[in-house]
Design a protein around this motif. Structure first.
Motif, PDB file in Angstrom:
ATOM      1  N   GLU A  73     -33.001  25.039   9.126  1.00 20.08           N
ATOM      2  CA  GLU A  73     -32.760  26.448   9.441  1.00 20.08           C
ATOM      3  C   GLU A  73     -32.837  27.334   8.207  1.00 20.08           C
ATOM      4  O   GLU A  73     -33.002  28.541   8.314  1.00 20.08           O
ATOM      5  N   GLY A  74     -32.628  26.779   7.031  1.00 17.44           N
ATOM      6  CA  GLY A  74     -32.631  27.546   5.787  1.00 17.44           C
ATOM      7  C   GLY A  74     -31.689  26.911   4.786  1.00 17.44           C
ATOM      8  O   GLY A  74     -31.491  25.705   4.771  1.00 17.44           O
ATOM      9  N   PRO A 118     -31.365  32.329   6.294  1.00 15.98           N
ATOM     10  CA  PRO A 118     -32.442  31.844   7.160  1.00 15.98           C
ATOM     11  C   PRO A 118     -33.726  31.518   6.401  1.00 15.98           C
ATOM     12  O   PRO A 118     -34.065  32.159   5.409  1.00 15.98           O
ATOM     13  N   LYS A 119     -34.430  30.519   6.898  1.00 11.77           N
ATOM     14  CA  LYS A 119     -35.673  30.071   6.266  1.00 11.77           C
ATOM     15  C   LYS A 119     -36.748  31.154   6.332  1.00 11.77           C
ATOM     16  O   LYS A 119     -37.666  31.170   5.512  1.00 11.77           O
ATOM     17  N   SER A 120     -36.626  32.090   7.274  1.00 10.81           N
ATOM     18  CA  SER A 120     -37.620  33.164   7.395  1.00 10.81           C
ATOM     19  C   SER A 120     -37.614  34.087   6.177  1.00 10.81           C
ATOM     20  O   SER A 120     -38.609  34.746   5.887  1.00 10.81           O
ATOM     21  N   LYS A 121     -36.496  34.139   5.431  1.00 11.92           N
ATOM     22  CA  LYS A 121     -36.408  34.967   4.219  1.00 11.92           C
ATOM     23  C   LYS A 121     -36.959  34.246   2.992  1.00 11.92           C
ATOM     24  O   LYS A 121     -37.072  34.842   1.933  1.00 11.92           O
ATOM     25  N   VAL A 123     -39.654  31.652   0.843  1.00 12.84           N
ATOM     26  CA  VAL A 123     -41.008  31.140   0.670  1.00 12.84           C
ATOM     27  C   VAL A 123     -40.873  29.778   0.001  1.00 12.84           C
ATOM     28  O   VAL A 123     -39.964  29.562  -0.795  1.00 12.84           O
TER      29      VAL A 123
END
Length: 149
Positions: A73-74, A118-121, A123
């Motif tokens: 998830e991050g 979160p992993k979306s933030k 790289v």
């Protein structure tokens, strides 16, 4: 026209200097070769070094330290159970050594002892995590590198 050794040596030195200057100008003008400082205000940062060392020591002296892990998830940060999560305040700074534009801060505001970034933030690559947090009037500083795939 005949060139003597003095003229030849002068031409060689002039060509060498122009060769070096070409590369210096190329590196300074091309944004691909970014030569940023790691810390913007280096001298102010250096002046606060003793204070920073005390906060690092406070974090090292804890019986149970925050645990930073990389999950699907991050990045998950789990604070010790003995702390009241609502009283933990501070920030988590994520630093990307290869690109300053990806750096960001996340405030610590918890209702349970777990903080998820979160992993979306993020790289993929190397990140440096710096947690500056306070609990019960005491300041702590935790630094850890982490690699995101």
């Amino acid at each position: 026209m005949k060139i003597n050794w003095g003229t030849g040596l002068s031409i060689a030195i002039a060509l060498f200097i122009s060769f070096i200057l070409y590369f210096v100008i190329k590196v300074q003008s091309n944004s691909k070769y970014d030569n940023e400082l790691v810390v913007e205000e280096y001298y102010k940062h250096d002046a606060r070094f003793q204070e920073e060392m005390e906060r690092v020591q406070n974090a090292q002296d804890l019986n149970h330290k925050p645990i930073i892990t990389n999950t699907n998830e991050g990045i998950t940060i789990v604070f010790p159970q003995e702390f009241n999560a609502a009283q933990i305040k501070g920030t988590v700074s994520l630093y990307r050594p290869s690109n300053k534009k990806l750096d960001f801060d996340t405030p610590i505001s918890l209702s349970n002892p777990t903080l998820l970034i979160p992993k979306s933030k993020l790289v993929g690559g190397q990140w440096g995590i710096t947690m500056e947090w306070q609990y019960a009037g005491k300041s702590y500083l935790t630094k850890q590198p982490i690699y995101i795939e």
